[in-house]
Design a protein around this motif. Structure first.
Motif, short mmCIF file in Angstrom:
data_model
loop_
_atom_site.label_atom_id
_atom_site.label_comp_id
_atom_site.label_asym_id
_atom_site.label_seq_id
_atom_site.Cartn_x
_atom_site.Cartn_y
_atom_site.Cartn_z
N ALA A 115 65.00 21.32 38.01
CA ALA A 115 64.93 22.46 37.10
C ALA A 115 65.49 23.72 37.76
CB ALA A 115 63.49 22.68 36.65
N VAL A 116 65.13 23.94 39.02
CA VAL A 116 65.62 25.11 39.73
C VAL A 116 67.12 24.98 40.00
CG1 VAL A 116 65.47 26.40 41.89
CG2 VAL A 116 63.39 25.63 40.75
N ALA A 117 67.57 23.79 40.41
CA ALA A 117 68.98 23.58 40.70
C ALA A 117 69.85 23.88 39.49
CB ALA A 117 69.20 22.15 41.18
N ALA A 118 69.34 23.59 38.30
CA ALA A 118 70.12 23.86 37.09
C ALA A 118 70.35 25.35 36.89
CB ALA A 118 69.39 23.27 35.87
N LEU A 119 69.42 26.18 37.35
CA LEU A 119 69.56 27.63 37.21
C LEU A 119 70.46 28.22 38.28
CD1 LEU A 119 65.82 28.58 36.51
CD2 LEU A 119 67.66 28.32 34.84
N LEU A 120 70.73 27.46 39.32
CA LEU A 120 71.49 27.98 40.45
C LEU A 120 72.99 27.73 40.34
CD1 LEU A 120 69.04 26.82 43.25
CD2 LEU A 120 69.43 29.17 42.52
N ASP A 121 73.40 27.09 39.26
CA ASP A 121 74.81 26.76 39.07
C ASP A 121 75.56 27.96 38.48
OD1 ASP A 121 77.14 25.32 39.08
OD2 ASP A 121 76.73 24.30 37.18
N THR A 122 75.45 29.10 39.16
CA THR A 122 76.10 30.33 38.74
C THR A 122 76.13 31.26 39.94
OG1 THR A 122 76.02 32.14 37.12
CG2 THR A 122 73.91 31.30 37.91
N ASP A 123 76.50 32.53 39.73
CA ASP A 123 76.54 33.46 40.85
C ASP A 123 75.12 33.84 41.27
OD1 ASP A 123 75.93 36.46 39.66
OD2 ASP A 123 76.82 35.11 38.18
N PRO A 124 74.93 34.28 42.53
CA PRO A 124 73.58 34.55 43.05
C PRO A 124 72.78 35.56 42.24
CG PRO A 124 75.14 34.46 44.85
CD PRO A 124 75.95 34.42 43.59
N THR A 125 73.41 36.66 41.78
CA THR A 125 72.68 37.69 41.05
C THR A 125 72.15 37.15 39.73
OG1 THR A 125 74.06 39.42 42.04
CG2 THR A 125 72.81 40.00 40.07
N THR A 126 72.99 36.45 39.00
CA THR A 126 72.55 35.85 37.74
C THR A 126 71.49 34.78 37.98
OG1 THR A 126 74.73 36.25 36.76
CG2 THR A 126 73.31 34.61 35.68
N ALA A 127 71.70 33.96 39.00
CA ALA A 127 70.74 32.91 39.31
C ALA A 127 69.37 33.50 39.63
CB ALA A 127 71.24 32.08 40.48
N PHE A 128 69.35 34.56 40.42
CA PHE A 128 68.07 35.16 40.79
C PHE A 128 67.38 35.77 39.57
CE2 PHE A 128 65.49 38.67 42.67
CZ PHE A 128 64.59 37.87 43.33
N ALA A 129 68.14 36.44 38.70
CA ALA A 129 67.56 37.01 37.49
C ALA A 129 66.92 35.92 36.63
CB ALA A 129 68.63 37.76 36.70
N GLN A 130 67.57 34.77 36.55
CA GLN A 130 67.03 33.66 35.78
C GLN A 130 65.77 33.09 36.43
OE1 GLN A 130 70.41 31.03 35.57
NE2 GLN A 130 71.18 31.95 33.68
N LEU A 131 65.76 33.03 37.75
CA LEU A 131 64.58 32.53 38.46
C LEU A 131 63.38 33.46 38.25
CD1 LEU A 131 66.26 31.42 41.81
CD2 LEU A 131 65.22 29.90 40.13
N VAL A 132 63.62 34.77 38.32
CA VAL A 132 62.54 35.74 38.10
C VAL A 132 62.03 35.65 36.66
CG1 VAL A 132 61.94 38.19 38.02
CG2 VAL A 132 63.35 37.31 39.90
N ALA A 133 62.96 35.63 35.71
CA ALA A 133 62.57 35.58 34.30
C ALA A 133 61.79 34.31 33.98
CB ALA A 133 63.82 35.66 33.42
N GLY A 134 62.12 33.21 34.63
CA GLY A 134 61.44 31.95 34.39
C GLY A 134 60.14 31.77 35.17
N GLY A 135 59.80 32.75 35.99
CA GLY A 135 58.56 32.68 36.77
C GLY A 135 58.65 31.84 38.02
N TRP A 136 59.86 31.40 38.38
CA TRP A 136 60.01 30.52 39.54
C TRP A 136 59.75 31.24 40.85
CZ3 TRP A 136 59.91 25.58 38.68
CH2 TRP A 136 60.41 25.07 37.49
N THR A 137 59.95 32.55 40.91
CA THR A 137 59.73 33.30 42.15
C THR A 137 58.25 33.62 42.37
OG1 THR A 137 60.16 35.40 41.00
CG2 THR A 137 62.01 34.33 42.11
#
Length: 301
Positions: free
Chosen positions: A8-30
């Motif tokens: 699930a996390v790897a799927a969010l990381l298939d983009t640039d770091p800034t976008t990936a991190f924003a998605q991780l924060v929004a999804g509660g993964w951090t």
């Protein structure tokens, strides 16, 4: 749940770091592993480790491991809730990891933890290009709580975070190297067919297995002793893995376009952060001598 979390996390990381991190924060993964009543996403240390490992394996430069292990540990000990949407780092001394990415800071002074909203940050980096910044806290203090031995707790949590990252990056280095050896041909056949290369790959696989085993044990039973073993073993494996991988790859391994160097520069950086093998070996030796009378005769005078 481990493989599901990683996927699930790897799927969010298939983009640039800034976008990936924003998605991780929004999804509660951090905030995985932090209790929900403290503003976290719930889950346990194994879940947090899986998220951190997926981020480390991606090669992105992201503050996820520090948030999941160090920040979450300090917030838990202090009983301070994480503000909604906050990216909070522990600002203890210079070369603070990821301060330039933070919205809030945890100040640690004399066994007291303060949650602070604003700071002036002077940027710096480690060898891998990750932020290691100087922080000047300016306030205001949003919450405060006493915590015994908080500096030791931070160092142990940070060492476990780096051990998780190291093991994941070594596993990725192994995968990159195995694929390269299968694709690269010399004298009409893949170099993986040569015995000398096979020996290098076997040694690299052994280091990866040992590092992962040490980290898994520390995650299952997180004590200062098991964390020390994990940080020592992953640090040892990091140096050997980087050497073997670059030896097999040759010059291509350090080119900007090829992914190997992103992982090996991280290995060289992470192995020394929150204490290297020498420091944690001394901690481990002190624990053994202090708890086992059979070792007392070997203690230094």
């Amino acid at each position: 749940m481990g493989s599901d979390v990683r996927q699930a996390v790897a799927a969010l990381l298939d983009t640039d770091p800034t976008t990936a991190f924003a998605q991780l924060v929004a999804g509660g993964w951090t905030a995985v592993g932090l209790a929900e009543d403290l503003g976290g996403s719930g889950g346990d240390l194994r879940d947090a480790a899986d998220v951190a490992a997926a981020c480390a394996a991606s090669g992105h430069r992201l503050p996820v491991a520090d948030l999941l292990f160090v920040t979450a540990r300090v917030l838990t000990l202090a009983g301070i809730p994480l503000p909604a949407g906050a990216v909070c780092v522990v600002a203890a001394g210079d070369r603070v990891p990821w301060a330039s990415w933070a919205t809030h800071f945890l100040s640690v002074i004399d066994n007291r933890v303060d949650l602070i909203e604003h700071a002036v940050v002077e940027p710096g980096t480690n060898l891998a290009g990750e932020p290691r910044d100087t922080v000047h806290l300016t306030g205001p203090v949003l919450a405060s709580s006493p915590v015994d031995n908080v500096v030791d707790e931070i160092r142990t949590a940070g060492a476990l975070a780096r051990a998780v990252q190291l093991a994941a990056a070594i596993e990725r280095v192994l995968a990159i190297t195995v694929r390269y050896c299968a694709e690269r041909e010399q004298f009409g056949r893949p170099i993986a067919a040569f015995q000398a290369v096979q020996q290098e790959l076997a040694a690299l696989a052994g280091e990866s297995t040992a590092a992962t085993a040490a980290v898994d044990h520390a995650i299952q039973n997180p004590t200062r002793h098991t964390v020390a073993v994990a940080k020592i073993r992953t640090g040892m494996a990091a140096g050997t893995a980087a050497r073997l991988a670059h030896q097999v790859h040759g010059a291509i391994g350090i080119t900007r376009e090829y992914p190997l160097h992103r992982h090996t520069t991280a290995l060289w950086s992470w192995r020394d952060e929150y204490g290297g093998e020498r420091e944690w070996s001394a901690v481990l030796a002190a624990d053994v001598i202090g708890h086992d009378p059979a070792w007392h005769g070997l203690a230094p005078a």
